[in-house]
Write a protein that holds these residues in place. Structure first.
Motif, PDB file in Angstrom:
ATOM      1  N   HIS A  31       0.636  -1.087   0.013  1.00 28.68           N
ATOM      2  CA  HIS A  31      -0.020  -0.119   0.036  1.00 28.68           C
ATOM      3  C   HIS A  31       0.700   1.249  -0.119  1.00 28.68           C
ATOM      4  O   HIS A  31       0.720   1.956  -0.911  1.00 28.68           O
ATOM      5  N   ALA A  32       1.824   1.502   0.996  1.00 26.92           N
ATOM      6  CA  ALA A  32       2.474   2.689   0.988  1.00 26.92           C
ATOM      7  C   ALA A  32       3.950   2.462   1.723  1.00 26.92           C
ATOM      8  O   ALA A  32       4.169   1.484   2.394  1.00 26.92           O
ATOM      9  N   ASP A  63       2.746   6.907  -1.548  1.00 29.49           N
ATOM     10  CA  ASP A  63       1.705   5.753  -1.958  1.00 29.49           C
ATOM     11  C   ASP A  63       2.071   4.928  -3.160  1.00 29.49           C
ATOM     12  O   ASP A  63       2.974   5.449  -3.981  1.00 29.49           O
ATOM     13  N   SER A  95      -3.369   6.938  -0.328  1.00 31.31           N
ATOM     14  CA  SER A  95      -2.876   7.135   1.120  1.00 31.31           C
ATOM     15  C   SER A  95      -3.363   8.693   1.500  1.00 31.31           C
ATOM     16  O   SER A  95      -3.246   9.566   0.678  1.00 31.31           O
TER      17      SER A  95
END
Length: 440
Positions: free
Chosen positions: A176-177, A190, A197
């Motif tokens: 995800h991030a 992100d 994010s």
């Protein structure tokens, strides 16, 4: 929420210790600070000259690190100088630094007998290995539930991969991030996630084109439009009718769904409209005029797809959307984030500019009524002086929508599409001319 996996700091040290079978380490009393230690030999702070406890890493007078605690017997933390026991402790009780990061050389130096000659091995110090930024996971009460340390310069967060994983969060992408610690600053990137994010603001933030902001449960996208220039004249010199707007529109805020979709006489054309009388009835037909022909309402009027109504100086177009079906699941099973809406949107009202482009838009759903006015209502136009305080209302009745005039001063008109019957007393707007049918 289950405890996520990943590197944890002192706030979750008990859970990590339990995994090794030893449970939460018992509390140890520092003999140097114990009331039973008797007369404690104090030392002089090298910074302010005050008397301070040599077993503590900081001076009690000036607050600076003294460096005296390393002379105390037993291993010490390289980050804060606090005493640690490598056989029992997994984290420093003072600062939360993992004991396994202290280094064998540092522990060996701290555990050698007092006065022993130093070996030729260089010691890992706090300056040579800095403790990274700490990230806390907050619970529903806003309190830190778990802690993580960016101790390798970066930390990746995801649902199934990464340094920190939250396998039960369906809104989180597999990767995800990423947090990155660089030049003494912490950055968030992100990694192409499905839902993005987000950083909550602690002050004003300048918006740039394409920025998406989260307000409550609404996703709003900011778009730059540029300063519009004058529209070119039409071929037949007819000026185009459009909604009155407060000033030049240079930007928009768009509400996003989960699928990322968004929600004078010179106005007369050379040949504009035609009245026809047949079978004892009077009909009005628009002859393809630039600005349309309009009939003011004398009662509720059912709206059909494409109808345009005139409320004050606002042209509002009604569009049917149909009942949306469920969105297909994503390939990686990530649930898509979207604005919270009251129910299924089945129609819209669109504010039209003079070039027929859409400015603002409000969505309609079954069982929801929308009040339009200058001073109060669900859709307010404070800059439109031709609109009454409470002017019109769009009402949902069964599966249909009806527009009602709520006692306005200037009335509500509906654009004529094809042919429309008009009766005695009806007012008709053609260009800037208002006609009234006296008899049929």
């Amino acid at each position: 929420m289950p405890a996520p996996s990943g590197r944890q700091s002192a706030s979750s040290a008990g859970a990590v210790g339990g995994a090794g079978g030893s449970g939460v380490p018992s509390t140890r009393v520092n003999p140097a600070t114990s009331p039973a230690s008797g007369g404690l030999a104090m030392a002089t702070c090298p910074h302010c000259g005050g008397s301070t406890n040599p077993a503590l890493p900081f001076c009690s007078h000036c607050g600076k690190r003294t460096g005296l605690s390393r002379d105390a017997a037993g291993p010490s933390c390289t980050a804060c100088g606090g005493p640690v026991d490598p056989a029992v402790d997994q984290f420093c009780a003072r600062c939360g630094t993992p004991v396994n990061l202290l280094g064998a050389a540092s522990l060996a130096r701290d555990s050698r007998p007092s006065g022993a000659a130093p070996s030729g091995t260089s010691v890992i110090s706090a300056k040579s290995r800095e403790v990274g930024p700490k990230i806390a996971l907050l619970n529903d009460a806003g309190e830190a539930a778990h802690g993580y340390t960016v101790d390798r310069g970066e930390m990746v967060i995801g649902r199934t991969d990464g340094d920190v994983r939250f396998p039960d969060d369906v809104y989180l992408s597999p990767i995800h991030a990423q947090f990155t610690h660089r030049d003494g600053k912490l950055f968030l990137r992100d990694l192409g996630s499905r839902n993005g994010s987000w950083v909550f603001l602690d002050g004003p933030c300048r918006l740039t084109d394409g920025d998406v902001i989260l307000v409550g449960s609404q996703l709003l996208r900011f778009r730059r439009l540029g300063y519009p220039g004058p529209h070119p004249p039409e071929a037949d010199a007819t000026r185009r009718l459009g909604s009155l707007t407060p000033s030049a529109d240079v930007a928009t805020l768009q509400q996003l769904r989960a699928d990322a979709s968004v929600r004078d006489c010179i106005h007369l054309s050379p040949i504009h409209a035609q009245f026809t009388h047949r079978d004892g009835k009077l009909f009005l037909r628009d002859l393809g005029s630039r600005n349309g022909s309009w009939v003011f309402l004398d009662g509720p009027c059912r709206l059909t797809d494409g109808d345009v109504i005139l409320v004050g100086s606002q042209l509002l177009r009604f569009r049917r959307l149909g009942y949306p079906g469920p969105h297909p699941p994503e390939a990686d099973a990530t649930r898509r984030l979207g604005s919270l809406t009251p129910s299924a949107d089945v129609a819209t009202l669109q504010q039209l500019r003079a070039d027929a482009s859409v400015r603002d838009c409000i969505h309609l759903s079954p069982g929801r009524n929308v009040l339009i006015g200058r001073e109060s209502g669900d859709w307010v136009f404070p800059y439109d002086k031709t609109m009454s305080g409470r002017h019109a209302e769009i009402r949902s009745e069964d599966s249909e929508f009806y527009v009602h005039d709520t006692g306005s001063r200037n009335g509500v008109a509906v654009s004529v599409r094809g042919e429309r019957e008009v009766k005695a007393g009806h007012r008709v707007l053609l260009g800037d001319q208002i006609l009234r049918v006296e008899s049929v």
